[in-house]
Write a protein that holds these residues in place. Structure first.
Motif, mmCIF file in Angstrom:
data_model
loop_
_atom_site.group_PDB
_atom_site.id
_atom_site.type_symbol
_atom_site.label_atom_id
_atom_site.label_comp_id
_atom_site.label_asym_id
_atom_site.label_seq_id
_atom_site.Cartn_x
_atom_site.Cartn_y
_atom_site.Cartn_z
ATOM 1 N N ILE A 144 0.877 -1.180 0.000
ATOM 2 C CA ILE A 144 0.000 0.000 0.000
ATOM 3 C C ILE A 144 0.900 1.211 0.000
ATOM 4 O O ILE A 144 1.709 1.399 0.916
ATOM 5 N N ILE A 145 0.781 2.029 -1.033
ATOM 6 C CA ILE A 145 1.712 3.142 -1.216
ATOM 7 C C ILE A 145 0.963 4.462 -1.366
ATOM 8 O O ILE A 145 -0.218 4.496 -1.673
ATOM 9 N N GLU A 146 1.712 5.544 -1.157
ATOM 10 C CA GLU A 146 1.196 6.900 -1.357
ATOM 11 C C GLU A 146 1.486 7.305 -2.795
ATOM 12 O O GLU A 146 2.594 7.104 -3.281
ATOM 13 N N GLY A 147 0.513 7.887 -3.456
ATOM 14 C CA GLY A 147 0.716 8.299 -4.840
ATOM 15 C C GLY A 147 0.690 7.094 -5.765
ATOM 16 O O GLY A 147 -0.021 6.124 -5.540
ATOM 17 N N SER A 148 1.496 7.124 -6.807
ATOM 18 C CA SER A 148 1.534 6.028 -7.763
ATOM 19 C C SER A 148 2.980 5.756 -8.139
ATOM 20 O O SER A 148 3.862 6.572 -7.884
ATOM 21 N N ILE A 149 3.199 4.615 -8.774
ATOM 22 C CA ILE A 149 4.552 4.265 -9.193
ATOM 23 C C ILE A 149 4.468 3.580 -10.557
ATOM 24 O O ILE A 149 3.804 2.555 -10.702
ATOM 25 N N PRO A 150 5.075 4.160 -11.592
ATOM 26 C CA PRO A 150 4.893 3.672 -12.962
ATOM 27 C C PRO A 150 5.815 2.499 -13.315
ATOM 28 O O PRO A 150 6.804 2.658 -14.013
ATOM 29 N N ILE A 151 5.497 1.323 -12.815
ATOM 30 C CA ILE A 151 6.281 0.133 -13.116
ATOM 31 C C ILE A 151 5.349 -0.891 -13.768
ATOM 32 O O ILE A 151 4.334 -1.295 -13.171
ATOM 33 N N LYS A 152 5.681 -1.325 -14.958
ATOM 34 C CA LYS A 152 4.792 -2.192 -15.732
ATOM 35 C C LYS A 152 4.532 -3.533 -15.054
ATOM 36 O O LYS A 152 3.482 -4.143 -15.250
ATOM 37 N N ARG A 153 5.480 -4.004 -14.252
ATOM 38 C CA ARG A 153 5.317 -5.309 -13.608
ATOM 39 C C ARG A 153 4.337 -5.274 -12.443
ATOM 40 O O ARG A 153 3.993 -6.308 -11.884
ATOM 41 N N LEU A 154 3.892 -4.052 -12.067
ATOM 42 C CA LEU A 154 2.998 -3.902 -10.930
ATOM 43 C C LEU A 154 1.606 -3.480 -11.377
ATOM 44 O O LEU A 154 1.449 -2.717 -12.327
ATOM 45 N N VAL A 155 0.593 -3.973 -10.670
ATOM 46 C CA VAL A 155 -0.791 -3.559 -10.885
ATOM 47 C C VAL A 155 -1.193 -2.675 -9.713
ATOM 48 O O VAL A 155 -0.911 -3.002 -8.557
ATOM 49 N N MET A 156 -1.863 -1.545 -10.003
ATOM 50 C CA MET A 156 -2.253 -0.603 -8.957
ATOM 51 C C MET A 156 -3.771 -0.515 -8.850
ATOM 52 O O MET A 156 -4.471 -0.551 -9.857
ATOM 53 N N HIS A 157 -4.262 -0.392 -7.609
ATOM 54 C CA HIS A 157 -5.692 -0.229 -7.349
ATOM 55 C C HIS A 157 -5.864 0.943 -6.390
ATOM 56 O O HIS A 157 -5.314 0.919 -5.283
ATOM 57 N N LYS A 158 -6.620 1.945 -6.785
ATOM 58 C CA LYS A 158 -6.881 3.066 -5.884
ATOM 59 C C LYS A 158 -7.758 2.594 -4.727
ATOM 60 O O LYS A 158 -8.790 1.956 -4.937
ATOM 61 N N ILE A 159 -7.352 2.914 -3.491
ATOM 62 C CA ILE A 159 -8.122 2.470 -2.330
ATOM 63 C C ILE A 159 -8.595 3.632 -1.451
ATOM 64 O O ILE A 159 -9.489 3.450 -0.626
ATOM 65 N N ALA A 160 -8.004 4.809 -1.612
ATOM 66 C CA ALA A 160 -8.418 5.945 -0.775
ATOM 67 C C ALA A 160 -7.813 7.231 -1.326
ATOM 68 O O ALA A 160 -6.823 7.200 -2.055
ATOM 69 N N THR A 161 -8.432 8.352 -0.972
ATOM 70 C CA THR A 161 -7.879 9.671 -1.282
ATOM 71 C C THR A 161 -7.422 10.315 0.019
ATOM 72 O O THR A 161 -8.135 10.292 1.023
ATOM 73 N N ASP A 162 -6.230 10.866 -0.013
ATOM 74 C CA ASP A 162 -5.612 11.457 1.178
ATOM 75 C C ASP A 162 -5.555 12.968 1.019
ATOM 76 O O ASP A 162 -5.100 13.477 -0.008
ATOM 77 N N HIS A 163 -6.024 13.685 2.037
ATOM 78 C CA HIS A 163 -6.014 15.152 2.026
ATOM 79 C C HIS A 163 -4.811 15.623 2.832
ATOM 80 O O HIS A 163 -4.689 15.311 4.024
ATOM 81 N N MET A 164 -3.914 16.372 2.197
ATOM 82 C CA MET A 164 -2.698 16.841 2.863
ATOM 83 C C MET A 164 -2.781 18.340 3.128
ATOM 84 O O MET A 164 -3.319 19.102 2.310
ATOM 85 N N VAL A 165 -2.238 18.753 4.277
ATOM 86 C CA VAL A 165 -2.326 20.151 4.706
ATOM 87 C C VAL A 165 -0.973 20.606 5.241
ATOM 88 O O VAL A 165 -0.106 19.803 5.574
ATOM 89 N N ILE A 166 -0.813 21.925 5.334
ATOM 90 C CA ILE A 166 0.401 22.499 5.922
ATOM 91 C C ILE A 166 0.202 22.592 7.428
ATOM 92 O O ILE A 166 -0.802 23.135 7.898
ATOM 93 N N VAL A 167 1.157 22.069 8.182
ATOM 94 C CA VAL A 167 1.054 22.118 9.642
ATOM 95 C C VAL A 167 2.225 22.906 10.222
ATOM 96 O O VAL A 167 3.333 22.914 9.680
ATOM 97 N N ALA A 168 1.923 23.583 11.327
ATOM 98 C CA ALA A 168 2.935 24.356 12.047
ATOM 99 C C ALA A 168 2.707 24.158 13.537
ATOM 100 O O ALA A 168 1.680 23.621 13.966
ATOM 101 N N LYS A 169 3.676 24.605 14.317
ATOM 102 C CA LYS A 169 3.532 24.551 15.766
ATOM 103 C C LYS A 169 2.318 25.372 16.195
ATOM 104 O O LYS A 169 2.016 26.412 15.619
ATOM 105 N N SER A 170 1.616 24.885 17.188
ATOM 106 C CA SER A 170 0.421 25.575 17.649
ATOM 107 C C SER A 170 0.746 27.019 18.040
ATOM 108 O O SER A 170 1.781 27.291 18.665
ATOM 109 N N GLU A 171 -0.096 27.943 17.598
ATOM 110 C CA GLU A 171 0.004 29.383 17.870
ATOM 111 C C GLU A 171 1.128 30.065 17.088
ATOM 112 O O GLU A 171 1.344 31.267 17.245
ATOM 113 N N GLN A 172 1.847 29.333 16.241
ATOM 114 C CA GLN A 172 2.863 29.970 15.396
ATOM 115 C C GLN A 172 2.177 30.738 14.265
ATOM 116 O O GLN A 172 1.219 30.268 13.678
#
Length: 282
Positions: A144-172
């Protein structure tokens, strides 16, 4: 030859006939006889016995290399034959990248094992590139990997969408992202790939970059004020609840990526791996 090969590989693992005999519940002379018989069958000498400690000959090294492959293929054959009974049981060799493996996979496995308690998962956590390599080398059933990887010997199946955000120290206070120190993952990581796409998409030129080898380490670094990071919302839930981290500039900056399950392009995916794959896709 199969029994002789197993005994040979056990001797190689210990590089000691007595210890191999103990593991195999055999006498040392019996182990020696099996090795001698294998040498006669292959018409080569497998060990150099002229020194105090035995050493592999060049022929022995070749037999070790191919012997391990034969073992692996034999195991896969037996598992494939077991699948004809349609039982979802036995060992399941899983690999997952850090974000999914450490934060989502445990919950997913718990639900799966409730339905299939006779499955025994073994988990490997690594970055996306390493997981793909292990699938290709057939040491894992599924990855199970993040994103995709273009290798012909591998089959890929989308299983979820991940929402990414910018994080900082609290109150910064964070305004200009170009002025920030960014804490990122190593090359080969799906999170690193997402970061590179993100800064290119938003024309961000980081003032400074620190490269760390795990998501947990990155979070701790951000909590301690070393910089900001682009992370999956799934990975920061605890820190958000404890008010250690904050999401900044959420309305303007975010990034979506997909999680994929991958396996070797083969018609012989085990029944257990196939069932777990369908479970992930649902």
């Amino acid at each position: 030859m199969a029994d002789k090969l197993q005994i040979f590989l056990t001797v190689v693992r210990h590089m000691n006939f007595s210890r191999a005999a103990e593991e195999l519940y055999m006498t040392q002379p019996a182990v020696s006889q099996y090795i001698k018989s294998l040498e006669e069958e292959l018409n080569v000498q497998l060990f150099d016995r002229s020194q105090k400690k035995i050493q592999l000959t060049k022929a022995g090294e070749i037999v070790v290399y191919y012997g391990k492959e034969i073992n692996m293929l034999s195991t896969k054959m037996n598992r494939a034959l077991d699948d004809l009974t349609n039982h979802v049981a036995g060992e399941l060799l899983l690999g997952a990248s850090y974000s999914y493996g450490e934060y989502l996979l445990p919950k997913c496995l718990a639900a799966f094992l409730t339905n299939y308690p006779q499955v025994y998962p073994r988990i490997c956590i690594d970055n996306t590139t390493e997981i793909a390599d292990k699938i290709i080398n057939q040491t894992l059933d599924l990855g199970i990997i993040e994103g995709s990887i273009p290798i012909k010997r591998l089959v890929m199946h989308k299983i979820a969408t991940d929402h990414m955000v910018i994080v900082a120290k609290s109150e910064q206070t964070v305004h200009n992202l170009n002025d920030q120190t960014w804490i990122i993952r190593e090359q080969g990581s799906g999170t690193r790939e997402a970061f590179e796409h993100f800064i290119k998409e938003h024309n961000i030129v980081p003032h400074r970059i620190l490269e760390f080898g795990s998501t947990q380490l990155i979070k701790e670094a951000v909590v301690n004020g070393l910089g900001v990071a682009l992370l999956s919302e799934w990975t920061i839930k605890n820190e958000m609840q404890l008010n250690k981290l904050q999401i900044v500039l959420k309305d303007k900056y975010n990034y979506n990526r997909d999680f994929h399950a991958i396996h070797l392009n083969t018609p012989f995916l085990s029944k257990t791996a196939e069932t777990f794959l369908e479970f992930l896709k649902k």
